[in-house]
Design a protein around this motif. Structure first.
Motif, PDB file in Angstrom:
ATOM      1  N   GLY A 196      11.749 -27.217  59.942  1.00  0.00           N
ATOM      2  CA  GLY A 196      12.870 -26.138  60.451  1.00  0.00           C
ATOM      3  C   GLY A 196      12.588 -24.858  59.390  1.00  0.00           C
ATOM      4  O   GLY A 196      11.981 -25.148  58.305  1.00  0.00           O
ATOM      5  N   ALA A 197      13.098 -23.822  59.755  1.00  0.00           N
ATOM      6  CA  ALA A 197      13.046 -22.508  59.199  1.00  0.00           C
ATOM      7  C   ALA A 197      14.320 -22.013  59.542  1.00  0.00           C
ATOM      8  O   ALA A 197      15.005 -21.536  60.551  1.00  0.00           O
ATOM      9  CB  ALA A 197      12.009 -21.437  59.725  1.00  0.00           C
ATOM     10  N   ILE A 198      15.130 -21.458  58.214  1.00  0.00           N
ATOM     11  CA  ILE A 198      16.054 -20.764  58.225  1.00  0.00           C
ATOM     12  C   ILE A 198      16.203 -19.372  58.644  1.00  0.00           C
ATOM     13  O   ILE A 198      15.273 -18.613  58.125  1.00  0.00           O
ATOM     14  CB  ILE A 198      17.010 -20.833  56.830  1.00  0.00           C
ATOM     15  CG1 ILE A 198      17.030 -22.123  56.316  1.00  0.00           C
ATOM     16  CG2 ILE A 198      18.452 -20.043  56.873  1.00  0.00           C
ATOM     17  CD1 ILE A 198      17.794 -23.210  56.989  1.00  0.00           C
ATOM     18  N   ALA A 248      22.273 -23.023  53.815  1.00  0.00           N
ATOM     19  CA  ALA A 248      22.793 -24.278  53.825  1.00  0.00           C
ATOM     20  C   ALA A 248      22.171 -25.236  52.480  1.00  0.00           C
ATOM     21  O   ALA A 248      21.455 -24.668  51.758  1.00  0.00           O
ATOM     22  CB  ALA A 248      22.052 -25.096  55.258  1.00  0.00           C
ATOM     23  N   VAL A 249      23.256 -25.969  52.325  1.00  0.00           N
ATOM     24  CA  VAL A 249      22.771 -27.050  51.231  1.00  0.00           C
ATOM     25  C   VAL A 249      21.984 -28.075  51.742  1.00  0.00           C
ATOM     26  O   VAL A 249      22.466 -28.735  52.765  1.00  0.00           O
ATOM     27  CB  VAL A 249      24.008 -27.416  50.444  1.00  0.00           C
ATOM     28  CG1 VAL A 249      23.704 -28.406  49.433  1.00  0.00           C
ATOM     29  CG2 VAL A 249      24.933 -26.130  49.963  1.00  0.00           C
ATOM     30  N   PHE A 250      20.937 -28.450  51.174  1.00  0.00           N
ATOM     31  CA  PHE A 250      19.946 -29.406  51.968  1.00  0.00           C
ATOM     32  C   PHE A 250      19.647 -30.520  50.647  1.00  0.00           C
ATOM     33  O   PHE A 250      19.426 -30.357  49.544  1.00  0.00           O
ATOM     34  CB  PHE A 250      18.675 -28.673  52.260  1.00  0.00           C
ATOM     35  CG  PHE A 250      17.675 -29.522  53.146  1.00  0.00           C
ATOM     36  CD1 PHE A 250      18.039 -30.408  54.080  1.00  0.00           C
ATOM     37  CD2 PHE A 250      16.492 -29.786  52.419  1.00  0.00           C
ATOM     38  CE1 PHE A 250      17.052 -31.198  54.611  1.00  0.00           C
ATOM     39  CE2 PHE A 250      15.411 -30.387  52.799  1.00  0.00           C
ATOM     40  CZ  PHE A 250      15.771 -31.286  54.332  1.00  0.00           C
ATOM     41  N   LEU A 277      19.404 -25.080  47.877  1.00  0.00           N
ATOM     42  CA  LEU A 277      20.024 -24.186  48.504  1.00  0.00           C
ATOM     43  C   LEU A 277      19.045 -23.471  49.507  1.00  0.00           C
ATOM     44  O   LEU A 277      18.003 -22.661  49.111  1.00  0.00           O
ATOM     45  CB  LEU A 277      20.969 -23.159  47.903  1.00  0.00           C
ATOM     46  CG  LEU A 277      21.480 -21.943  48.693  1.00  0.00           C
ATOM     47  CD1 LEU A 277      22.449 -22.576  49.498  1.00  0.00           C
ATOM     48  CD2 LEU A 277      22.276 -20.924  47.670  1.00  0.00           C
ATOM     49  N   LEU A 278      18.933 -23.594  50.861  1.00  0.00           N
ATOM     50  CA  LEU A 278      18.021 -22.991  51.741  1.00  0.00           C
ATOM     51  C   LEU A 278      18.904 -21.605  52.264  1.00  0.00           C
ATOM     52  O   LEU A 278      19.973 -21.544  52.644  1.00  0.00           O
ATOM     53  CB  LEU A 278      17.790 -23.850  52.926  1.00  0.00           C
ATOM     54  CG  LEU A 278      17.287 -25.214  52.772  1.00  0.00           C
ATOM     55  CD1 LEU A 278      17.483 -26.016  53.713  1.00  0.00           C
ATOM     56  CD2 LEU A 278      15.848 -25.015  51.962  1.00  0.00           C
TER      57      LEU A 278
END
Length: 113
Positions: free
Chosen positions: A47-49, A54-56, A65-66
């Motif tokens: 995936g790519a933000i 988001a916290v991953f 943190l993303l």
């Protein structure tokens, strides 16, 4: 003068014995503070933000943190402890790999042996 094309590898992940017959790309938006919940997938997910953050966390590893522009990998059959939207929410592209005659699935909780 800048190069006309530049290429930067953001993530390189080997997929041991993964036979990929299909890839499904989804744009997923989570509203602010939505908790994704512990889950696992039947195939690998990349995936790519796009926006927000988001916290991953994968399988008890460190929390990350993303933010927009960051990429991530969720291995098949491995517990994803956290994929939680922050107070700004998050939109990301998810690339779901699957084998022949399979559909990508998200199953709540840890995988069972």
């Amino acid at each position: 003068m800048a190069e006309p094309v530049t290429r930067v590898t953001l993530l390189e992940q080997s997929l041991a014995e993964q036979i990929t017959a299909a890839v499904q790309v989804r744009r997923i938006t989570m509203q602010p503070n939505v908790v994704g919940g512990r889950h696992h997938h039947n195939g690998p997910v990349f995936g790519a933000i796009e926006a927000g953050s988001a916290v991953f966390q994968v399988d008890g590893g460190p929390e990350t943190l993303l933010r927009a522009g960051d990429v991530f990998y969720e291995p098949a059959g491995v517990l994803i402890d956290r994929f939680d939207a922050t107070s700004e929410g998050v939109t990301f592209l998810g690339y779901f790999l699957s084998g022949a005659d399979e559909s990508p699935t998200l199953t709540p909780g840890p995988p069972t042996a």
